[in-house]
Design an enzyme around this catalytic site. Sequence first.
Site, PDB file in Angstrom:
ATOM      1  N   GLU A  77      42.978  41.178  34.566  1.00  0.00           N
ATOM      2  CA  GLU A  77      43.091  39.822  35.127  1.00  0.00           C
ATOM      3  C   GLU A  77      44.333  39.786  36.018  1.00  0.00           C
ATOM      4  O   GLU A  77      44.346  39.145  37.063  1.00  0.00           O
ATOM      5  CB  GLU A  77      43.236  38.817  33.976  1.00  0.00           C
ATOM      6  CG  GLU A  77      43.251  37.375  34.455  1.00  0.00           C
ATOM      7  CD  GLU A  77      43.188  36.379  33.305  1.00  0.00           C
ATOM      8  OE1 GLU A  77      42.457  36.622  32.326  1.00  0.00           O
ATOM      9  OE2 GLU A  77      43.889  35.359  33.409  1.00  0.00           O
ATOM     10  N   ARG A 120      37.605  33.289  35.944  1.00  0.00           N
ATOM     11  CA  ARG A 120      38.865  33.737  36.564  1.00  0.00           C
ATOM     12  C   ARG A 120      38.666  34.229  37.994  1.00  0.00           C
ATOM     13  O   ARG A 120      39.329  35.156  38.456  1.00  0.00           O
ATOM     14  CB  ARG A 120      39.547  34.831  35.727  1.00  0.00           C
ATOM     15  CG  ARG A 120      39.900  34.412  34.330  1.00  0.00           C
ATOM     16  CD  ARG A 120      40.919  33.266  34.296  1.00  0.00           C
ATOM     17  NE  ARG A 120      40.994  32.732  32.939  1.00  0.00           N
ATOM     18  CZ  ARG A 120      40.287  31.674  32.509  1.00  0.00           C
ATOM     19  NH1 ARG A 120      39.510  30.993  33.321  1.00  0.00           N
ATOM     20  NH2 ARG A 120      40.392  31.253  31.281  1.00  0.00           N
ATOM     21  N   SER A 176      47.385  36.683  29.896  1.00  0.00           N
ATOM     22  CA  SER A 176      46.385  37.670  29.478  1.00  0.00           C
ATOM     23  C   SER A 176      46.303  38.754  30.553  1.00  0.00           C
ATOM     24  O   SER A 176      46.017  38.467  31.704  1.00  0.00           O
ATOM     25  CB  SER A 176      45.007  37.016  29.330  1.00  0.00           C
ATOM     26  OG  SER A 176      45.066  36.038  28.334  1.00  0.00           O
TER      27      SER A 176
END
Length: 292
Positions: free
Chosen positions: A286, A166, A216
């Site tokens: 995130e 990510r 998420s």
Amino acid sequence: MKILYDEPMAGHTTMRVGGPADRLITVSAEEELLEILKQAEAEGVPHVVIGNGSNLLVSDEGYRGWIITTAGGLTDIRTEGEHDGEVLIRAESGATLAAVAKFARDCALTGLEFAAGIPGTVGGGVVMNAGAYGGECKDVIQSVRVIRATGERGTLTNEELHFGYRTSALKRSGEIVSAAVFSLRRGDQEVIEARMEELAVRRREKQPLSYPSAGSTWKRPEGLFAARLIEEAGCKGLAVRDAQISEKHAGFLINKGKATAADICALMCEVERRVFENSGIRLEREVLLLGF
Ligand SMILES: Cc1cc2nc3c(=O)[nH]c(=O)nc-3n(C[C@H](O)[C@H](O)[C@H](O)COP(=O)(O)OP(=O)(O)OC[C@H]3O[C@@H](n4cnc5c(N)ncnc54)[C@H](O)[C@@H]3O)c2cc1C
């Protein structure tokens, strides 16, 4: 170029929260993107480039500066030739990953099935190295066209993007993506379609897609699952007013209607505190914060 003044960002993020940006500027050509970035630099105006706002939490006070979006503007997708069994697709940064995945399917090209259900743009996907179900942008990006803070244009190869979980070099450098080239392989259109449908079903079964969210909220700690840690800390269903940890998937923080960014932040902090108390693990976010 379309400019909206004092534009509430709640309408431009999938979380459906966020106060006004001084200006929300939608660009529809690379030249416009370059021009507006140069102008912001020259005038010393704070600015940020976003895509679909699907990984963003914008503060209730909004953003004092210019938010430049490529979503809905820079959306061209085309094939770019073939060599060594690889077929190249070039997509502008505001094209959605879903649109590029569908374009690839229509050309019977495999490699992007994983991206069909990710609600972000090519720009956001590259910056975040978006991924799902065993695939990530890192696997299919050949190169990216960028605009640097100096106004210079350049190209970065997959290796130069230093993709990680990510993340990518662009997250740190702040270079702006104007387009990306994907490298895919010829496949069977029916098989590609079936895989996309299978993943869509899995998403619908597991994820609270009927509520606004940013996907998420926390990254997966190495070797662990954030959702499990959150459940074990007793946070499934935990709420601060209309902000709630989804009962369906504890990794998702959802907006049940009138949540504010402050509610969401308070809930994130409480979950992080409880998870740390319960497991000793510090969850890393995130979702990215803007205007705080
Ligand atoms: C229901 C749901 C499901 C999701 N599922 C997944 C999933 O399976 N996998 C996954 O990885 N993510 C998932 N996400 C999160 C999100 O879709 C991804 O992180 C996506 O890549 C973000 O793209 P975006 O265009 O919305 O970026 P934004 O949220 O608009 O921006 C994200 C970051 O990228 C930067 N950025 C955006 N465009 C550019 C550009 N052109 N140049 C430079 N910087 C730029 C922004 O400044 C910001 O820092 C999900 C989100 C939701 C709401």
